[in-house]
Enzyme design. Structure first.
Site, mmCIF file in Angstrom:
data_model
loop_
_atom_site.group_PDB
_atom_site.id
_atom_site.type_symbol
_atom_site.label_atom_id
_atom_site.label_comp_id
_atom_site.label_asym_id
_atom_site.label_seq_id
_atom_site.Cartn_x
_atom_site.Cartn_y
_atom_site.Cartn_z
ATOM 1 N N LYS A 105 -5.790 14.829 5.305
ATOM 2 C CA LYS A 105 -5.913 14.364 3.923
ATOM 3 C C LYS A 105 -6.583 15.416 3.049
ATOM 4 C CE LYS A 105 -6.631 9.765 3.550
ATOM 5 N NZ LYS A 105 -7.309 8.445 3.729
ATOM 6 N N ARG B 233 -12.885 3.246 -11.568
ATOM 7 C CA ARG B 233 -12.194 2.819 -12.794
ATOM 8 C C ARG B 233 -11.779 1.370 -12.635
ATOM 9 N NH1 ARG B 233 -7.239 2.483 -10.238
ATOM 10 N NH2 ARG B 233 -6.849 4.122 -8.726
ATOM 11 N N LYS C 1 -13.142 13.229 -1.725
ATOM 12 C CA LYS C 1 -13.059 12.183 -0.708
ATOM 13 C C LYS C 1 -13.979 12.461 0.480
ATOM 14 C CE LYS C 1 -10.424 10.194 -3.495
ATOM 15 N NZ LYS C 1 -11.022 9.186 -4.375
ATOM 16 N N VAL D 142 -5.297 -1.579 -11.467
ATOM 17 C CA VAL D 142 -4.120 -2.329 -11.908
ATOM 18 C C VAL D 142 -4.274 -3.807 -11.533
ATOM 19 C CG1 VAL D 142 -1.621 -2.574 -11.640
ATOM 20 C CG2 VAL D 142 -2.642 -0.290 -11.646
ATOM 21 N N LYS E 54 -8.429 9.376 11.749
ATOM 22 C CA LYS E 54 -7.599 8.715 12.747
ATOM 23 C C LYS E 54 -6.633 7.774 12.023
ATOM 24 C CE LYS E 54 -8.492 5.267 16.384
ATOM 25 N NZ LYS E 54 -7.868 5.766 17.618
ATOM 26 N N GLY F 27 -3.266 7.536 -2.469
ATOM 27 C CA GLY F 27 -2.084 7.705 -1.622
ATOM 28 C C GLY F 27 -1.473 9.091 -1.699
#
Lengths: 78, 456
Positions: free
Chosen positions: B159, B293, B117, B296, B202, B166
């Site tokens: 993160k 990818r 990320k 959903v 942030k 998530g």
């Protein structure tokens, strides 16, 4: 017939809280009502399996990461 | 070379979706399945099926050698990874290449870059795409972290560089909490992802989740407009729609152009999604991550644009140049997708596998139900709880909501608890009708509307 702890849910049975931690209970350990003896993972959510009886675990019927059905015996108590 | 024999290395509704697209292209379909999925709809629909291991995903759908072996045994020339499982696993893409198999998705390098990320954030900055204010790269020491926080303030998100979807996110409200959470986050990221790298962002309060669908062939990319997925529970999407009615046309143009710029900058091939946070008060948007990818919620985009995204993926993976030009892509009307999960909304969304005693599928104009269900099917407990996706299209958003309510009333799944009642309650809610929501709105709503979700 000896007492048994049954799986409350279908899913994958784990004997440890996490892969790098010791098992909740060994064969020969005594358990009280409400003691956690393992986890069942159902649809990615983890549920504790609690003993519904007091006694001593004489044998586990399901190994770590075994697929189990609801109502399947997980352990024999005496 | 066009794909002739496709191994589907996934399960559930997405496996069914891929089989449908492949068969329409005349591709022979081979469904890889665990022993728990031998009775699945995907296995029944595919031309052939091959077992790849026991029920647990780690031993089947995540077992790279078993899947490569299955592909060889069935003489597949390509593998579609679907979403989840190995879909964003660069090692799997590499293993396919080594085995001479086409991986239906981007290159292993693109997966690797976007899977990290921090690298993705840096690629976005280089392509001129706005990112959430935060650290420039990985944060290795508390000194650097404090300098970042001096600019962003609290609360701050910690993160995992290897996280995503998530997962691997913590929020610190103050310096004490921050000092306590960083070592925890590092240890957890190392355990979960094999990479303890962290970065800081942030917290954008009251943001909307807006994402842009793109298609690329490694040279050129186009967008198929945006989706809004602000209704989330525990950072999992619950209700998705296209287009976002909160986006002014000028912002939409800028947002979609930024997604194309980033996709072209990384020579992206296949279908992908760039996720953004959108602050509707200021009109600012910030790139958060790219999913390499099919997603959903792709059907809402298919409904408004008429493009079959899975078909395009298969054609691109088969070596074709992108057939569509940006000027070919129009959007019309409004589409909404709701996720029908085997969960009991009245019992804090407890998973509820079981046997489907009755199934009534909604139909009629503008209604699509992508599902893994059939009557008599026993839903295995080993995988996620998504049973199906109800997708509706109509001329505008109010009409789409009315159609959604009509279709939800037609849907009947006997024998298992599902999230149908949640969607009926949401569809009737005035805040949903006016789209006055943000990514944390649903959790508050759930707390105050628990009684509306009583068991059916």
């Amino acid at each position: 017939m000896a007492k048994q702890i049954l799986s409350p849910l279908p899913g994958t049975f784990y004997r440890r809280p996490a892969p790098d931690q010791p098992v909740y209970k060994n064969e020969g350990d005594s358990v009280a009502v409400g003691d956690v003896i393992g986890l069942v993972e159902v649809m990615k959510s983890f549920n504790e399996v609690k003993s519904t009886e007091a006694g001593k675990i004489v044998k586990f019927h399901a190994e770590n990461e075994d697929a189990v059905m609801a109502g399947q015996p997980l352990a024999d108590l005496e | 070379m066009p794909i002739k024999r496709l191994l589907i290395a996934n399960r559930g509704e997405i496996a069914v979706r891929i089989i449908r697209a492949a068969r329409e292209l005349g591709i022979h379909t081979i469904q890889a399945h665990s022993t728990a999925d031998v009775d699945s709809l995907a296995v029944k629909l595919a031309d052939e099926a091959i077992a790849i291991g026991p029920p647990q995903a780690a031993k089947s759908y995540l077992n790279i050698p078993a899947i490569i072996d299955a592909a060889k045994k069935t003489q597949a020339d390509a593998v579609h990874p679907g979403y989840g499982f190995l879909a964003e696993n660069a090692e799997f893409a590499d293993a396919c290449a080594v085995a001479g198999l086409v991986f239906v998705g981007p290159s292993a390098n693109a997966i690797r870059m976007m899977g990290d990320k921090v690298a993705a954030r840096e690629a976005a900055m280089r392509a001129g795409v706005p990112t959430v204010p935060g650290s420039d790269g990985r944060v290795d020491d508390l000194e650097t972290a404090r300098r970042v926080i001096a600019e962003t303030g609290f609360p701050i998100m910690i993160k995992a560089a290897a996280g995503g979807g998530g997962r691997g996110i913590r929020i610190a409200a103050n310096p004490e909490e921050f000092d306590r959470l960083v070592p925890q986050a590092k240890a957890e990221a190392l355990a979960a992802f094999g990479d303890g790298g962290l970065y800081l962002e942030k917290v954008i309060e009251r943001a909307r989740h807006i994402e842009v669908q793109i298609l690329g062939d490694g040279h050129r990319a186009i967008h198929c407009f945006e989706r809004e997925c602000s209704l989330q529970r525990r950072r999992q999407k619950v209700w998705e729609e296209a287009p976002s009615i909160s986006l002014p046309e000028a912002v939409r143009r800028k947002l979609c152009a930024s997604a194309v710029a980033l996709a072209e900058a990384v020579h992206y091939s296949g279908a992908g999604t760039l996720e953004y946070l959108y602050d509707d008060a200021s009109g600012d948007f910030y790139f958060i991550e790219m999913n390499t990818r099919i997603q959903v919620e792709h059907p809402v985009t298919e409904f408004i644009t008429g493009v079959d995204l899975v078909r395009e993926m298969l054609k691109i993976a088969g070596g074709e140049k992108l057939r569509l030009k940006q000027s070919d892509i129009f959007m019309r009307g409004h589409a909404i997708e709701v996720r029908i999960n085997a969960e009991d909304p009245a019992q804090n969304f407890m998973p509820a596998p079981g046997t489907v005693t009755e199934l009534r599928v909604p139909g009629g104009n503008g209604v699509r139900f992508d599902t893994l269900l059939y009557q008599g099917y026993t839903i295995p407990p080993f995988y996620d709880s998504l049973l199906g996706k109800l997708i509706v299209w109509d001329e505008d958003r109010p009409a789409a909501i009315a159609r959604l309510i009509r279709a939800l009333h037609e849907l009947q799944i006997g024998g298992v608890k599902t999230t149908r009642s949640l969607h009926l309650a949401l569809a009737a809610d005035p805040a949903v009708a006016s789209a006055q929501f943000h990514t944390r709105w649903l959790e508050g709503w759930l707390e105050s509307n628990a009684t509306k979700l009583a068991a059916e």
